[in-house]
Design a protein around this motif. Sequence first.
Motif, PDB file in Angstrom:
ATOM      1  N   LYS A 177      43.961  35.926  35.710  1.00  0.00           N
ATOM      2  CA  LYS A 177      44.941  36.603  34.869  1.00  0.00           C
ATOM      3  C   LYS A 177      44.360  36.869  33.480  1.00  0.00           C
ATOM      4  O   LYS A 177      44.497  37.953  32.935  1.00  0.00           O
ATOM      5  CB  LYS A 177      46.180  35.727  34.774  1.00  0.00           C
ATOM      6  CG  LYS A 177      47.376  36.428  34.157  1.00  0.00           C
ATOM      7  CD  LYS A 177      48.560  35.483  34.102  1.00  0.00           C
ATOM      8  CE  LYS A 177      49.642  36.014  33.190  1.00  0.00           C
ATOM      9  NZ  LYS A 177      50.490  34.929  32.709  1.00  0.00           N
ATOM     10  N   SER A 209      42.867  40.635  31.395  1.00  0.00           N
ATOM     11  CA  SER A 209      43.236  41.173  30.089  1.00  0.00           C
ATOM     12  C   SER A 209      42.020  41.373  29.193  1.00  0.00           C
ATOM     13  O   SER A 209      42.157  41.657  28.021  1.00  0.00           O
ATOM     14  CB  SER A 209      44.227  40.235  29.409  1.00  0.00           C
ATOM     15  OG  SER A 209      43.557  39.085  28.927  1.00  0.00           O
ATOM     16  N   THR A 246      47.605  40.051  25.303  1.00  0.00           N
ATOM     17  CA  THR A 246      47.419  41.467  25.635  1.00  0.00           C
ATOM     18  C   THR A 246      48.393  42.024  26.671  1.00  0.00           C
ATOM     19  O   THR A 246      48.616  43.240  26.706  1.00  0.00           O
ATOM     20  CB  THR A 246      45.974  41.693  26.132  1.00  0.00           C
ATOM     21  OG1 THR A 246      45.684  40.719  27.149  1.00  0.00           O
ATOM     22  CG2 THR A 246      44.983  41.532  24.998  1.00  0.00           C
ATOM     23  N   ASP A 247      48.970  41.158  27.514  1.00  0.00           N
ATOM     24  CA  ASP A 247      49.862  41.680  28.563  1.00  0.00           C
ATOM     25  C   ASP A 247      51.162  42.239  27.970  1.00  0.00           C
ATOM     26  O   ASP A 247      51.784  41.607  27.109  1.00  0.00           O
ATOM     27  CB  ASP A 247      50.229  40.577  29.566  1.00  0.00           C
ATOM     28  CG  ASP A 247      49.118  40.345  30.587  1.00  0.00           C
ATOM     29  OD1 ASP A 247      48.038  40.966  30.433  1.00  0.00           O
ATOM     30  OD2 ASP A 247      49.318  39.528  31.508  1.00  0.00           O
ATOM     31  N   ASN A 248      51.539  43.404  28.448  1.00  0.00           N
ATOM     32  CA  ASN A 248      52.816  44.012  28.024  1.00  0.00           C
ATOM     33  C   ASN A 248      52.911  44.259  26.522  1.00  0.00           C
ATOM     34  O   ASN A 248      54.005  44.297  25.962  1.00  0.00           O
ATOM     35  CB  ASN A 248      54.003  43.136  28.445  1.00  0.00           C
ATOM     36  CG  ASN A 248      54.131  43.055  29.948  1.00  0.00           C
ATOM     37  OD1 ASN A 248      54.033  44.067  30.634  1.00  0.00           O
ATOM     38  ND2 ASN A 248      54.308  41.853  30.466  1.00  0.00           N
ATOM     39  N   SER A 292      45.726  36.480  28.162  1.00  0.00           N
ATOM     40  CA  SER A 292      46.682  37.467  28.693  1.00  0.00           C
ATOM     41  C   SER A 292      48.001  37.403  27.929  1.00  0.00           C
ATOM     42  O   SER A 292      48.740  38.378  27.879  1.00  0.00           O
ATOM     43  CB  SER A 292      46.925  37.214  30.183  1.00  0.00           C
ATOM     44  OG  SER A 292      47.666  36.029  30.367  1.00  0.00           O
ATOM     45  N   GLN A 293      48.300  36.245  27.345  1.00  0.00           N
ATOM     46  CA  GLN A 293      49.521  36.131  26.541  1.00  0.00           C
ATOM     47  C   GLN A 293      49.474  37.050  25.326  1.00  0.00           C
ATOM     48  O   GLN A 293      50.509  37.395  24.758  1.00  0.00           O
ATOM     49  CB  GLN A 293      49.719  34.678  26.071  1.00  0.00           C
ATOM     50  CG  GLN A 293      49.901  33.668  27.188  1.00  0.00           C
ATOM     51  CD  GLN A 293      51.267  33.761  27.851  1.00  0.00           C
ATOM     52  OE1 GLN A 293      52.175  34.404  27.336  1.00  0.00           O
ATOM     53  NE2 GLN A 293      51.405  33.124  29.002  1.00  0.00           N
TER      54      GLN A 293
END
Lengths: 489, 489
Positions: free
Chosen positions: B36, B40, B290-292, B287-288
């Motif tokens: 995950k 990212s 870059t995600d969404n 990912s915290q």
Amino acid sequence: MTDPISRRSFIKASTIAVGSAAIPVTANVASAATAKALASNPTDVTRQLANYVVNSKWSDIPEAARKEAVRSVFNWVGCCLGGARHVTTNRAIAALAEFSGKAEATVLGRSERLDIMHAALLNGITSHVLDYDDTHLETIIHPAGPVASAILALGERQKTSGEDFMHAFILGVEVECRIGKAVYPSHYERGFHITGTAGVFGGAAAAGKLLGLNEQQMVWALGIAATQSAGLKDMFGTMCKAFHPGSAGQNGLKAALLASKDYTSSNGAIEAKEGFAFSYSDEQDFSQITDNLGASFEVSRNTYKPFACGIVTHPIIDGCIQLRNEHNLTSDQISAVSLRVNPLVIKLTGKKSPQSGLESKFSIYHASAAAIIRGSAGPNEFSDETVRNAEVISLRDKVSAIAEENVREEEAFVVIRLHDGTLLSKHVAHAIGSLERPMTNASLESKFKDQALTALTGDQIDRVMAICWQIESLADVNELTRVAVPLRP
Amino acid sequence: MTDPISRRSFIKASTIAVGSAAIPVTANVASAATAKALASNPTDVTRQLANYVVNSKWSDIPEAARKEAVRSVFNWVGCCLGGARHVTTNRAIAALAEFSGKAEATVLGRSERLDIMHAALLNGITSHVLDYDDTHLETIIHPAGPVASAILALGERQKTSGEDFMHAFILGVEVECRIGKAVYPSHYERGFHITGTAGVFGGAAAAGKLLGLNEQQMVWALGIAATQSAGLKDMFGTMCKAFHPGSAGQNGLKAALLASKDYTSSNGAIEAKEGFAFSYSDEQDFSQITDNLGASFEVSRNTYKPFACGIVTHPIIDGCIQLRNEHNLTSDQISAVSLRVNPLVIKLTGKKSPQSGLESKFSIYHASAAAIIRGSAGPNEFSDETVRNAEVISLRDKVSAIAEENVREEEAFVVIRLHDGTLLSKHVAHAIGSLERPMTNASLESKFKDQALTALTGDQIDRVMAICWQIESLADVNELTRVAVPLRP
């Protein structure tokens, strides 16, 4: 830009930091490995340090420490002058000078006067921007920057004698280097630039001494310093590297000022479970902070860079310059240069074709070539211009390097082959500038002059150097700052 | 003073930070567990974040995020007014105001005007000093302090519309909370006060947005922020806890100002091997960050404290106040108060006989007694005076608490036994102020008024509140700062 990853083998085994405390030490864990740290009462480290700084008298400081401290400050002033016109300095001033308060303090080598906190920041930046300052080899802290920057500014605001200034300087260096020793190398290996992270304690202790803090206030000053500790190694090679000693000086000064008005912090910020040493490092040896406090002086182990680059390259540069001078070498005589070095040298400075002055500090090939051609390795040898110089590039391409585990970090072997087949070789056991072969006062003067010429006239430089050598006898440190700025047009 | 050690179970499983990346993630290690994070692109985190902040448009921000942001700023202004006269604030001003530059910015609730960097520091301190501000539950960052402090000061210097201010605020909160999520809880457990360490990124991003930085400058601003990241949990219970959001705001602003003049840092300060996330934390989940990005908004998950103490005690306090009000209880009717709570509550707030207002924030016994007697748990219920109040002490000694693993952190059970044998009980599943039972605007107003009365008149307070609710429509944020200071005598 060139602090090596680990400097442990550069120093004698007897002085290696961490030592017995490779296992994290807590107040409740007892074992043979941690006995030494426990003996020093890790629940009381911050207070012991504060108590020492508050109660230290000038007459407690031995002659040898005083002498080395004067050399440290002398070297620091020269470096500040050398960095005064750097683009890094210009940009920091462009960004921040308009927020300065009362213009009470000097940026050495410049005509701007700023409030004491901005002056501390700027003098810390200028002193480090050429990577040419001082090194406490056991921790690779560059000790003078954070400490001298904080107290020279403060010393200009409140009339401060040379003796009081030097006393505070020595104590600040003691505090930052001991705290550094307690967490080095684990702390450094985590990614922290120790000159910033430990330096802030030095700035706070020294400024707190000049402010006359009592013990509780000094505990708070160290705590407020701890909670501002910062500086990442990822910044090496950028303008932020020099920002670290500047910011440490500024924030250390701020910590002392806040503590002087009873702004509280915790009481054990260095040793507490959620304090500096445990949060910022995976290993702790608090005995490095408390043992022999007042009996040994870290400033006595300060060293000064003869070359404007990372210390791992210094034995090679030294060997190259020696061969050049002994044989009056010119580059057209040379067919090959062969180096044998510790593997760390290649790891840190293995760039074959650097493209900028900054990058060239990370190229042992460039450093050797420039040193042979110029006979020196000062800021000019690591400029963009020198990197593009055809003669330097041509010789650089003739340099080869072999990494050998059995070559110590502090030694190096250079062999130069001439076109006529002659082999010239040099083994450097300890580079000039090391503890074993310290820079002489004359070398420090010549380094000072080279740097200062970018900011001051020759006459001024002589005056500033003379004042620096006599700094202990000044009635007021502003006798120094008054003359260490450009003449008014 | 009362951030709990871990807040993970306070939030839904689906939003837990760290998640799959309990194993440290590096760019060169691939495994199922790290997939995950790798997706990212952890080599590009800082630049992705910078790119997002630079290119975000006001029209990209959804209505729900805007609304919650207004509530966040409203609550922040009230907290600043509530902390304006605190001794902590007085001492910081006593120590630092004389070094202020041009008086361009307001300390909310005070008559002093300071330069923008000192104003940022002070407004950050006042907003947090009562432990009464806001909480991003997933990271326990108190988001508004570092961000609003930086940009309100900057906004006073350069004419800034309410819309631009709120846009920068939302982006700053996004940046600090996402970076916090990437390292929480490991970072927090190492000893770092995440409001300070992550907050500085929020201050830099928000100030950088108002300064109109380009992408490269924004990368540098985040880097200069990273290399100033600081704040230790050992400071809880001292004046330094409130220093953290202040210093984060001030240093974030400084980072943006330096970057605006092209003061360089590294390009990957968040994700680099010797950058923020690896140096300050043992676990990373990039990912915290870059995600969404741009699709979800952390400000939407902000919460506001109804009680002036750590969030673990809130369900108990809520239950006590509900029972008191439902039954018109007075302390003389009560023979015993029995609490059933999660073990963390006792661990963090188990002081039986607190001696000071500060200590009383760490006593569930005091908090329950004061809440039952007063019907509230604001700053007055945690004052030195209340701690010494005979009625409070008498009822406090009748409170007992049982820790039970199967009681969730966010719930609590209160049973009050009256002298006549009556048992009154209350189960609080989620305390008032939680995401599930958010503070209403009316509750926020009542909290605001209570706090502001220490600094402003009633008429002024009504005007300031009205301006805060309409902040998006202001032509210039100084319409707010002009009225949020004491009337001239």
